[in-house]
Design a protein around this motif. Structure first.
Motif, PDB file in Angstrom:
ATOM      1  N   THR A   1      -3.353   7.537  -3.328  1.00 17.54           N
ATOM      2  CA  THR A   1      -3.433   6.259  -2.632  1.00 17.54           C
ATOM      3  C   THR A   1      -3.440   5.146  -3.663  1.00 17.54           C
TER       4      THR A   1
ATOM      5  N   ARG B   1      -2.610  13.872  -2.783  1.00 18.65           N
ATOM      6  CA  ARG B   1      -2.308  12.646  -2.053  1.00 18.65           C
ATOM      7  C   ARG B   1      -2.853  11.475  -2.863  1.00 18.65           C
TER       8      ARG B   1
ATOM      9  N   LEU C   1       0.998   5.653  -0.022  1.00 21.28           N
ATOM     10  CA  LEU C   1       0.357   6.945   0.188  1.00 21.28           C
ATOM     11  C   LEU C   1       1.391   8.001  -0.194  1.00 21.28           C
ATOM     12  N   ASP C   2       1.235   8.613  -1.384  1.00 20.11           N
ATOM     13  CA  ASP C   2       2.248   9.510  -1.924  1.00 20.11           C
ATOM     14  C   ASP C   2       1.743  10.948  -1.940  1.00 20.11           C
ATOM     15  N   THR C   3       2.584  11.878  -1.464  1.00 24.10           N
ATOM     16  CA  THR C   3       2.227  13.304  -1.441  1.00 24.10           C
ATOM     17  C   THR C   3       3.291  14.147  -2.145  1.00 24.10           C
TER      18      THR C   3
ATOM     19  N   GLU D   1     -11.254  14.828  -1.136  1.00 16.11           N
ATOM     20  CA  GLU D   1     -11.213  13.790  -2.150  1.00 16.11           C
ATOM     21  C   GLU D   1     -11.696  14.319  -3.491  1.00 16.11           C
TER      22      GLU D   1
ATOM     23  N   LYS E   1      -7.377   6.111  -5.075  1.00 21.35           N
ATOM     24  CA  LYS E   1      -7.970   7.314  -4.491  1.00 21.35           C
ATOM     25  C   LYS E   1      -7.063   8.503  -4.769  1.00 21.35           C
TER      26      LYS E   1
ATOM     27  N   TYR F   1      -7.359  17.081   3.671  1.00 26.53           N
ATOM     28  CA  TYR F   1      -7.420  16.686   2.270  1.00 26.53           C
ATOM     29  C   TYR F   1      -8.874  16.546   1.825  1.00 26.53           C
TER      30      TYR F   1
ATOM     31  N   ARG G   1       0.839  -1.188   0.000  1.00 29.56           N
ATOM     32  CA  ARG G   1       0.000   0.000   0.000  1.00 29.56           C
ATOM     33  C   ARG G   1       0.884   1.251   0.000  1.00 29.56           C
TER      34      ARG G   1
END
Length: 236
Positions: free
Chosen positions: A142, A140, A64-66, A111, A98, A109, A62
């Motif tokens: 996902t 962000r 989660l990149d920002t 969506e 996402k 954040y 998994r």
């Protein structure tokens, strides 16, 4: 490190350093030496990495990149890369589930729903927005992707790898190496039937490798992670 002995003396050996893809390094006095190994450490690491890849998509990491920032009047952005390396390179997040954005004036954040994945002519993948977002916002992303590779013999599996399944890449690596042209013949007892006299029969290592590969497939399916959620393309 793998070395090739080119000359011998009464108390010394002349060697060619760093062969078969290995890297010359220092070695402590008294270090163990394997003489004429069937497989170098590079071969073994490559086989383990192939086993890690073969577990995808049953096992996935998994993400989660920002790292992506919004720009004025921009609708398409490159999908960020997975953490870690894959045979020395990088790869974009293959499954994006996402997409959110944090604007400078927001506290959390938000969506985004009106977006889709597109592929550029050069093969790179992007996410495309229906409406442009103001500049300096932080996206962000996902998603999920394959686990990163091992680089050296002292590396360990990614900490997110399922603990109950840490042995599975080794099963694949053993199958791959046993089925390679470099593997020697094997010997073993089969329950009450002693088949060690067949050690000189051709293709015994190939058959053992095939049996290990079948075991690998069973173990992967039995230990698979829950199915990945998907982002369904919405009309924009």
């Amino acid at each position: 490190e793998t070395m090739l002995v080119t000359n011998t003396g009464p108390t010394t050996l002349t060697v060619l350093r760093g062969i078969r893809g290995s890297t010359p390094t220092t070695h402590a006095v008294g270090s163990d030496i394997l003489m004429d190994p069937s497989f170098s450490s590079v071969d073994i690491i490559d086989a383990l990495n192939m086993g890690i890849d073969a577990c995808w998509p049953f096992f996935y990491k998994r993400v989660l990149d920002t790292s992506v920032t919004s720009l004025d009047s921009t609708y398409e952005y490159l999908i960020p890369n997975m953490p870690g390396t894959y045979f020395g390179g990088t790869t974009q997040i293959p499954v994006v589930t996402k997409l959110e954005i944090l604007q400078t004036s927001d506290l959390t954040y938000r969506e985004l729903r009106r977006w889709q994945l597109v592929q550029a002519p050069d093969g790179t993948r992007k996410f495309k927005l229906r409406t442009a977002e103001p500049a300096l916002g932080t996206f962000r992303v996902t998603g999920m992707g394959p686990f990163p590779h091992l680089s050296v013999a002292t590396d360990t599996l990614d900490p997110d790898w399922p603990p109950r399944a840490q042995y599975i890449p080794a099963v694949y690596a053993a199958a791959h190496l046993m089925m390679s042209s470099e593997a020697g013949r094997d010997r073993g007892d089969w329950q009450a039937v002693d088949r060690r006299e067949e050690a000189n029969r051709p293709l015994t290592s190939l058959q053992t490798g095939q049996a290990l590969y079948q075991r690998f497939m069973r173990e992967v399916i039995e230990n698979a992670m829950p199915p990945m959620p998907r982002h369904f393309k919405q009309p924009i």
